[in-house]
Scaffold this motif. Structure first.
Motif, PDB file in Angstrom:
ATOM      1  N   GLY C  40      25.206  54.488  39.007  1.00  0.00           N
ATOM      2  CA  GLY C  40      26.514  54.971  39.211  1.00  0.00           C
ATOM      3  C   GLY C  40      27.076  53.857  40.307  1.00  0.00           C
ATOM      4  O   GLY C  40      28.147  53.519  40.403  1.00  0.00           O
ATOM      5  N   ALA C  41      26.066  53.460  41.468  1.00  0.00           N
ATOM      6  CA  ALA C  41      26.303  52.493  42.466  1.00  0.00           C
ATOM      7  C   ALA C  41      26.639  51.248  41.768  1.00  0.00           C
ATOM      8  O   ALA C  41      27.804  50.470  42.208  1.00  0.00           O
ATOM      9  CB  ALA C  41      25.317  52.568  43.354  1.00  0.00           C
ATOM     10  N   PHE C  42      25.765  50.893  40.699  1.00  0.00           N
ATOM     11  CA  PHE C  42      26.155  49.463  40.207  1.00  0.00           C
ATOM     12  C   PHE C  42      27.370  49.448  39.444  1.00  0.00           C
ATOM     13  O   PHE C  42      28.321  48.566  39.415  1.00  0.00           O
ATOM     14  CB  PHE C  42      25.208  49.128  38.832  1.00  0.00           C
ATOM     15  N   VAL C  43      27.764  50.894  38.837  1.00  0.00           N
ATOM     16  CA  VAL C  43      29.336  50.841  38.244  1.00  0.00           C
ATOM     17  C   VAL C  43      30.405  50.342  39.288  1.00  0.00           C
ATOM     18  O   VAL C  43      31.346  49.741  39.099  1.00  0.00           O
ATOM     19  CB  VAL C  43      29.385  51.956  37.576  1.00  0.00           C
ATOM     20  N   MET C  44      30.283  51.406  40.442  1.00  0.00           N
ATOM     21  CA  MET C  44      31.108  51.148  41.541  1.00  0.00           C
ATOM     22  C   MET C  44      31.373  49.921  41.979  1.00  0.00           C
ATOM     23  O   MET C  44      32.379  49.184  42.233  1.00  0.00           O
ATOM     24  CB  MET C  44      30.813  52.230  42.548  1.00  0.00           C
ATOM     25  N   TYR C  48      34.311  46.936  42.261  1.00  0.00           N
ATOM     26  CA  TYR C  48      34.702  46.305  43.524  1.00  0.00           C
ATOM     27  C   TYR C  48      34.701  44.650  43.269  1.00  0.00           C
ATOM     28  O   TYR C  48      35.482  44.047  44.143  1.00  0.00           O
ATOM     29  CB  TYR C  48      33.924  46.744  44.814  1.00  0.00           C
ATOM     30  N   LEU C  49      33.604  44.188  42.665  1.00  0.00           N
ATOM     31  CA  LEU C  49      33.585  42.881  42.379  1.00  0.00           C
ATOM     32  C   LEU C  49      34.587  42.438  41.809  1.00  0.00           C
ATOM     33  O   LEU C  49      35.208  41.229  42.313  1.00  0.00           O
ATOM     34  CB  LEU C  49      32.363  42.471  42.133  1.00  0.00           C
ATOM     35  N   THR C  50      34.755  43.018  40.783  1.00  0.00           N
ATOM     36  CA  THR C  50      36.095  42.448  39.879  1.00  0.00           C
ATOM     37  C   THR C  50      37.449  42.341  40.825  1.00  0.00           C
ATOM     38  O   THR C  50      38.018  41.441  40.745  1.00  0.00           O
ATOM     39  CB  THR C  50      36.204  43.499  38.719  1.00  0.00           C
ATOM     40  N   PHE C  51      37.414  43.716  41.593  1.00  0.00           N
ATOM     41  CA  PHE C  51      38.736  43.517  42.320  1.00  0.00           C
ATOM     42  C   PHE C  51      38.556  42.303  43.497  1.00  0.00           C
ATOM     43  O   PHE C  51      39.572  41.767  43.561  1.00  0.00           O
ATOM     44  CB  PHE C  51      38.390  44.976  43.063  1.00  0.00           C
ATOM     45  N   ALA C  52      37.395  41.999  44.175  1.00  0.00           N
ATOM     46  CA  ALA C  52      37.406  41.136  45.075  1.00  0.00           C
ATOM     47  C   ALA C  52      37.779  39.488  44.234  1.00  0.00           C
ATOM     48  O   ALA C  52      38.547  38.771  44.808  1.00  0.00           O
ATOM     49  CB  ALA C  52      35.921  40.940  45.713  1.00  0.00           C
ATOM     50  N   ALA C  53      37.339  39.541  43.237  1.00  0.00           N
ATOM     51  CA  ALA C  53      37.329  38.389  42.552  1.00  0.00           C
ATOM     52  C   ALA C  53      38.696  37.992  42.002  1.00  0.00           C
ATOM     53  O   ALA C  53      39.062  36.830  42.262  1.00  0.00           O
ATOM     54  CB  ALA C  53      36.593  38.114  41.215  1.00  0.00           C
ATOM     55  N   SER C  54      39.520  39.154  41.874  1.00  0.00           N
ATOM     56  CA  SER C  54      40.840  38.692  41.342  1.00  0.00           C
ATOM     57  C   SER C  54      41.780  38.870  42.561  1.00  0.00           C
ATOM     58  O   SER C  54      42.722  38.249  42.485  1.00  0.00           O
ATOM     59  CB  SER C  54      41.305  40.063  40.241  1.00  0.00           C
ATOM     60  N   ARG C  55      41.270  39.379  43.744  1.00  0.00           N
ATOM     61  CA  ARG C  55      41.841  39.180  44.826  1.00  0.00           C
ATOM     62  C   ARG C  55      41.971  37.631  45.130  1.00  0.00           C
ATOM     63  O   ARG C  55      42.959  37.178  45.799  1.00  0.00           O
ATOM     64  CB  ARG C  55      41.293  39.823  46.050  1.00  0.00           C
ATOM     65  N   LEU C  56      40.836  36.869  44.743  1.00  0.00           N
ATOM     66  CA  LEU C  56      40.779  35.521  45.258  1.00  0.00           C
ATOM     67  C   LEU C  56      41.647  34.671  44.226  1.00  0.00           C
ATOM     68  O   LEU C  56      41.859  33.303  44.384  1.00  0.00           O
ATOM     69  CB  LEU C  56      39.275  35.126  45.170  1.00  0.00           C
ATOM     70  N   GLY C  57      42.185  35.322  43.359  1.00  0.00           N
ATOM     71  CA  GLY C  57      43.221  34.618  42.459  1.00  0.00           C
ATOM     72  C   GLY C  57      42.775  34.226  41.209  1.00  0.00           C
ATOM     73  O   GLY C  57      43.315  33.360  40.052  1.00  0.00           O
ATOM     74  N   ALA C  72      24.551  41.255  37.501  1.00  0.00           N
ATOM     75  CA  ALA C  72      23.086  40.954  36.981  1.00  0.00           C
ATOM     76  C   ALA C  72      22.393  40.488  37.879  1.00  0.00           C
ATOM     77  O   ALA C  72      21.002  41.004  38.027  1.00  0.00           O
ATOM     78  CB  ALA C  72      23.451  39.902  35.681  1.00  0.00           C
ATOM     79  N   GLY C  73      22.797  39.685  38.905  1.00  0.00           N
ATOM     80  CA  GLY C  73      22.100  39.135  40.027  1.00  0.00           C
ATOM     81  C   GLY C  73      21.417  40.345  40.808  1.00  0.00           C
ATOM     82  O   GLY C  73      20.401  40.332  41.100  1.00  0.00           O
ATOM     83  N   ILE C  74      22.163  41.442  41.037  1.00  0.00           N
ATOM     84  CA  ILE C  74      22.102  42.214  41.981  1.00  0.00           C
ATOM     85  C   ILE C  74      21.028  43.245  41.231  1.00  0.00           C
ATOM     86  O   ILE C  74      19.995  43.756  41.901  1.00  0.00           O
ATOM     87  CB  ILE C  74      23.304  43.268  42.259  1.00  0.00           C
ATOM     88  N   ALA C 193      18.889  43.179  34.715  1.00  0.00           N
ATOM     89  CA  ALA C 193      20.106  42.276  34.889  1.00  0.00           C
ATOM     90  C   ALA C 193      21.024  42.672  33.877  1.00  0.00           C
ATOM     91  O   ALA C 193      22.268  43.152  34.020  1.00  0.00           O
ATOM     92  CB  ALA C 193      19.811  40.935  34.320  1.00  0.00           C
ATOM     93  N   MET C 194      20.777  43.242  32.447  1.00  0.00           N
ATOM     94  CA  MET C 194      21.721  43.393  31.411  1.00  0.00           C
ATOM     95  C   MET C 194      22.335  44.810  31.928  1.00  0.00           C
ATOM     96  O   MET C 194      23.494  44.869  31.700  1.00  0.00           O
ATOM     97  CB  MET C 194      20.832  43.526  30.285  1.00  0.00           C
ATOM     98  N   SER C 195      21.275  45.678  32.239  1.00  0.00           N
ATOM     99  CA  SER C 195      21.809  47.011  32.561  1.00  0.00           C
ATOM    100  C   SER C 195      22.762  46.861  33.659  1.00  0.00           C
ATOM    101  O   SER C 195      23.690  47.778  33.531  1.00  0.00           O
ATOM    102  CB  SER C 195      20.552  47.756  32.662  1.00  0.00           C
ATOM    103  N   ALA C 196      22.383  46.237  35.015  1.00  0.00           N
ATOM    104  CA  ALA C 196      23.368  46.214  35.816  1.00  0.00           C
ATOM    105  C   ALA C 196      24.845  45.733  35.266  1.00  0.00           C
ATOM    106  O   ALA C 196      25.889  46.084  35.773  1.00  0.00           O
ATOM    107  CB  ALA C 196      22.821  45.614  37.129  1.00  0.00           C
ATOM    108  N   GLY C 197      24.642  44.454  34.755  1.00  0.00           N
ATOM    109  CA  GLY C 197      25.654  43.802  34.124  1.00  0.00           C
ATOM    110  C   GLY C 197      26.630  44.505  33.231  1.00  0.00           C
ATOM    111  O   GLY C 197      28.017  44.624  33.505  1.00  0.00           O
TER     112      GLY C 197
END
Lengths: 400, 333, 305
Positions: C40-44, C48-57, C72-74, C193-197
């Motif tokens: 569930g934490a990976f999902v969240m 957030y990472l997608t959000f942050a990346a699109s904030r960067l433009g 995947a890295g995480i 990696a696959m699972s977290a991705g």
């Protein structure tokens, strides 16, 4: 043998720990009041944090007095703002700290659940208490003489919306609320009082949903099938975001929904865009940035300090700060300009002064404050989201 | 339990009882919370540490204890409400535990997770018994005409209960039943080979563990004068599992250390953080530290604080001339 | 009838996201025997990472891809740093360590992005269409269809590619896999990696439906009934069970709760059955555990303990 040593070590460690971490407050029960201490808890983190401007606002007003007016009656106010995290056990713990360790003369606390759970103890402890909750179940000047709230109760707010619906010729209403005390309590009071029928409306449905809800699509479908003329929502902003988002998913317009005082948030039009247009809500306090005298004080404060949440709830907090400070100031003035030696009599005096506040000018945040009823103000108006902004669509209505 | 252990326990309990009248209310409340958590952790430890069954339903069992005791307290049963709360929770624990005779390890853990959520839901909707979301207000119990309604009195009562539970478990460990718990944890087949009735042993573990959880719940209800669904949520169950991991599974005193640590750590971080005036980060920091603590203990010190204490002590004695050899002192605690 | 169809649509859309997340949990469990509470934490975190990346433009597709890679890295990091040292630890301890990760990741997101719900970038176009009287927004449709496609695509990958075959070997019999030259510990890392991705992408899809908040992590707990129903080791089972549970919740909210509540209101003073949809999955879980512990789709002996 080893367990003895282990125990010795643990006891020693425990004692040191307790002594080190909690020493400042221990033994303070007998100490006389030497300063003016105000203890507040908000929801700095936790599910309701989006509204936390109000605990910042109250704290900042006292800081403003300290920085610009030399405190109250020449005394700096000691403020402590704690994070109740919208968790009952944390709030119960903080209450004890405020009353006993911090020797606060005024305490302000957050959730409806906590204030309701604490109401008898507050009366027993004789501590002036400013509740962020507007539940009618904590407002009782006779049985709960130490609890004050800053405006119309949740129930009164609901009645304002019901009357507005009746005026527009509506016939049925549905009510939605989360499954916590803040949600269920007021709705239950209104249901059982028969106020809905007295207004001439029919209750089409009541839908309870989980407080931590993420998806309410099926509930929206249920709502759609009951086809009410209005949906009153007794919820906080995060849940309202879910409701309006999922209403759009099934094609219900935002103008069907009316929220209460806790649904004025820039996040709603920002995140929902067109999906928020027409949503109505109850407004009690002036907007942040409104052209009122209190805003000049806030602007002065802002030059030296950062304001984390610049919204209508910050104004609410500032308003609470003004009335609490006024009562404390009057209590000190009545005592010949000195802080009473005994914290108990200080608290009692502040409570008495609080109830004597009449037609107090609060810099325009609300028209005027009266605390003989422990409620401050009973005026509210309806605001609607138009072009991404909350616009007032009614005059001030007296909720009584 | 050795007589010496018992004497130390008596001394500690007596010392705490002696200082409570001088504590301020807040510290007294903290003592109460630590004592209640210790009782709850001792109960869970009986199941997890001694019997090897993890449970995520500890908070819900405490809730049953609290609601039962609360209703009985309001009916005027006074302190008798506490053991009766324990009995109610013991019954529930056995009902949850019965499937455990079929389910093992992971499946059992998930079953207790389900029990936790279902019970939490029942607390919310069984209005006549639980007063739903508002919670059940509990009137202070009276003993010989004196109402127990002060934070210092709660602290005394909780510490006294903790002492009773602690010494009771100490005695239990020395009995045949107590020893058979350990054998069952290590290897059920060996236990059968030794003629131990595994099912019966587990039944007792659930019963006793539930009873103790119920007592902890009853005490927490009395001390907060309220039994409310939110107070017995899944997060609390996680806290209890963390307590026995941090303290030291399967030991007698470890759960006490773990309970004190897990309960007071946020408090300590809070106080330190206040010096730096950063309220918004504090909460995140508290949670972060809690999560990291669990991970670090599990990786580096699975036997918990008890093992740390023991190692420290060994180092101290070893550096002294004439200190005992490590082998002689590493007895099971 | 339209009402039922509406409920089915809603249930399938949410269920497809459940499925996507449950598949991740099953994958990790198959490969390493770890029940991952942190999914569930990976999902969240992914959202957030997608959000942050699109904030960067970054444009949406790139943002999601970047989040996927980071997640995947995480996943690998979690496996290498936290779980590998716990290889020989009892199941209970491993479960608890993943709970510790859940708490830590949640706290990190709280510290970085704060407690308030955030506006998630609009990835899919606005607007809606009506099919057979059923009202569906494009957003809803795309998220649902995408998660089902992703789940199916993943099942296909697992079944038909060489890497998938190695994964299955390593999961099925690590010793034999080692003997034929499969680097099993790398396979375990790959599974994480696959699972977290996957969880990260699932989180992004979920956030387009539900908005971005810390509450996204709660879905991890709903995933447990899903995987038990699906039989813990069956990826296909997780997919079907996820969809079923989504439907079940939707029907509970839309049909069962109102029915019971109407009945209760007519005859008693009780007016609400509360959050029934939250416990229905667990009630079903208990029933399944008692009647058929291997799950609806699992085989006997699929429990690894």
């Amino acid at each position: 043998m080893s367990i003895i040593r282990a125990l010795k070590v643990s006891v020693l460690a425990g004692t040191l720990f307790a002594a080190g971490a909690f020493a400042p407050g221990s033994g303070s029960t007998a100490v006389a009041a030497q300063d003016v201490s105000v203890c507040l808890w908000g929801t700095i983190t936790g599910p309701d944090a989006i509204l936390n401007g109000m605990s910042y606002g109250a704290r900042d007003y006292f800081e403003y007095l300290n920085q610009f007016k030399g405190g109250i009656a020449g005394q700096k106010v000691r403020t402590l703002l704690l994070d109740g995290r919208y968790k009952l056990d944390e709030e119960l713990k903080i209450y004890r700290r405020c009353v006993d360790q911090e020797q606060a003369v005024f305490v302000s606390g957050w959730s409806t659940g906590a204030v309701k759970a604490l109401r008898d103890q507050i009366a027993q402890d004789q501590i002036p208490f400013m509740a962020q909750s507007h539940s009618s179940e904590v407002l009782d000047p006779v049985k709960l003489p130490y609890i004050f709230i800053p405006g119309p109760t949740y129930e009164q707010q609901m009645v304002i919306a019901l009357r507005a619906l009746k005026q527009q010729g509506g016939k049925t209403v549905a009510v939605m609320h989360p499954d916590n005390e803040y949600g269920r309590g007021p709705v239950n009071v209104v249901r059982q009082s028969g106020l809905i029928e007295k207004t001439g409306l029919k209750l089409a449905d009541t839908i309870e949903f989980p407080f931590d809800t993420q998806d309410l699509t099926a509930q929206m479908l249920r709502l759609k099938s009951r086809n009410p003329d209005m949906v009153y929502v007794q919820a906080s902003t995060p849940q309202l975001l879910v409701i309006l988002r999922d209403a759009a998913k099934v094609g219900l317009p935002a103008k069907l929904f009316v929220g209460n005082m806790y649904n004025i948030s820039a996040a709603i039009p920002e995140q929902l865009g067109k999906g928020a247009e027409g949503f109505r809500t109850i407004q009690i306090y002036a907007d942040f940035g409104a052209d009122i005298p209190a805003m000049k004080e806030i602007d002065a404060f802002r030059t030296k300090n950062e304001i984390a949440k610049q919204d209508v709830y910050y104004m609410k907090g500032w308003f609470q700060g003004i009335v609490m400070a006024k009562a404390i100031e009057n209590a000190i003035a009545k005592n010949g300009g000195k802080i009473p030696d005994d914290i108990r009599s200080f608290r009692k005096a502040v409570r008495t002064e609080m109830t004597s506040l009449r037609s107090l000018d609060v810099g325009g945040i609300v028209p005027e404050a009266n605390y003989d009823t422990h409620q401050g103000t009973t005026l509210a108006r309806i605001a609607e989201i138009r072009d991404g902004r909350y616009v007032p669509v009614s005059d001030w209505i007296d909720a009584r | 339990m050795k007589r010496a252990h018992f004497i130390v326990g008596v001394a500690v309990a007596a010392a705490v009882l002696a200082v409570t009248p001088f504590l301020d209310r807040y510290v007294a409340y903290l003592v109460t919370i630590v004592a209640i958590s210790s009782i709850g952790a001792l109960g869970l430890n009986l199941l997890t540490g001694l019997c090897g069954q993890i449970s995520f339903a500890q908070a819900a069992l405490m809730g049953i204890g609290a609601y039962t005791a609360g209703n009985l307290c309001n009916a005027g049963l006074g302190l008798f409400a506490i053991p009766l709360g324990g009995l109610a929770a013991a019954t529930a624990s056995v009902v949850i535990g019965l499937p455990a005779l079929r389910l093992r390890g992971l499946y059992f853990a998930i079953a207790t997770l389900a029990a936790q959520f279902i019970l939490e839901y029942l607390f919310k909707i069984l209005e006549p018994l639980t007063h739903g979301i508002s919670g059940l207000l509990i009137r202070p119990p009276t003993v010989l005409g004196f109402a127990i309604q002060d934070d210092r009195a709660y602290a005394r009562l909780a510490v006294a209960l903790l002492f009773l539970v602690w010494s009771g478990i100490g005695v239990l460990r020395a009995t045949n039943l107590g020893r058979s718990f350990l054998v069952v944890r290590e290897n059920e087949i060996v236990a059968r080979g030794m003629g131990i009735d595994v099912a019966r042993t587990k039944f007792w573990a659930f019963l006793l563990s539930g009873f103790i959880a119920g007592i902890a719940g009853a005490m927490s209800g009395i001390a907060s004068r309220l039994a409310n669904p939110e107070a017995f949520s899944f997060a609390l169950s996680v806290d209890y599992v963390a307590m026995i991991i941090v303290g030291g599974q399967g030991t007698l005193t470890g759960p006490l250390l773990g309970a004190a640590f897990v309960t007071l750590l946020p408090e300590a971080i809070q106080r330190i953080g206040e010096l730096f005036n950063t309220p918004s980060i504090l909460s995140a920091l508290r949670e972060f530290a809690f999560g990291m603590l669990i991970i670090l203990f599990l990786i580096f010190e699975p036997l918990g604080l008890m093992a740390v204490v023991r190692k420290l002590r060994l180092r101290l004695t070893a550096s002294k001339p004439g200190g005992k050899s490590p082998a002689a002192t590493t007895e099971a605690v | 009838m339209t009402y039922i169809l509406q409920l089915v649509t809603a249930g399938l859309a949410v269920g497809s996201v459940y499925a996507l997340i449950a598949i991740g949990i099953v994958l990790i469990y198959k490969c390493s025997g770890v029940v991952n509470f942190a999914q569930g934490a990976f999902v969240m975190m992914g959202a957030y990472l997608t959000f942050a990346a699109s904030r960067l433009g970054l444009p949406p597709v790139l943002a999601v891809t970047l989040a996927l890679v980071l997640m995947a890295g995480i996943g690998v990091l979690a496996e290498r740093v936290v779980l590998r040292p716990m290889l020989k630890a009892p199941v209970v301890a491993v479960m608890m360590v993943t709970l510790g990760m859940l708490i830590m990741i949640r706290a990190s997101c709280l510290a970085v992005w704060g407690p308030d719900p955030l506006a998630f970038p609009r990835i899919f176009p606005d607007g809606a269409l009506e099919l057979f009287g059923v009202f569906i927004t494009y957003n809803y449709l795309t998220a649902g269809v995408l998660s089902i496609l992703l789940s199916l695509g993943f099942l296909g990958f697992y079944r038909f590619t060489a890497v998938g075959l190695m994964q299955r070997c390593a999961a099925d019999n690590p010793r034999a896999a080692l003997a034929i030259g499969i680097h099993t510990s790398n396979q375990v890392s790959l599974a994480w990696a696959m699972s977290a991705g996957l969880a990260g992408v699932g989180g992004t899809l979920l956030a387009t439906l539900n908005g971005l908040s810390l509450g996204l992590a709660d879905i991890g707990l709903i995933a447990f009934p899903v995987i038990v129903l699906g039989g813990l080791t069956s990826l296909g089972g997780a997919l079907v069970a996820g969809l079923l549970l989504g439907l079940l919740q939707s029907f509970t909210d839309g049909l069962l709760s109102p029915m019971i509540e109407d009945l209760l209101r007519a005859h008693t003073r009780i007016y609400s059955v509360g959050a029934l949809q939250q416990v229905v999955p667990y009630a079903l879980l208990v029933a399944v555990l008692l009647l058929r512990p291997q799950g609806i789709f699992g085989r006997k002996g699929s429990e690894r303990l």
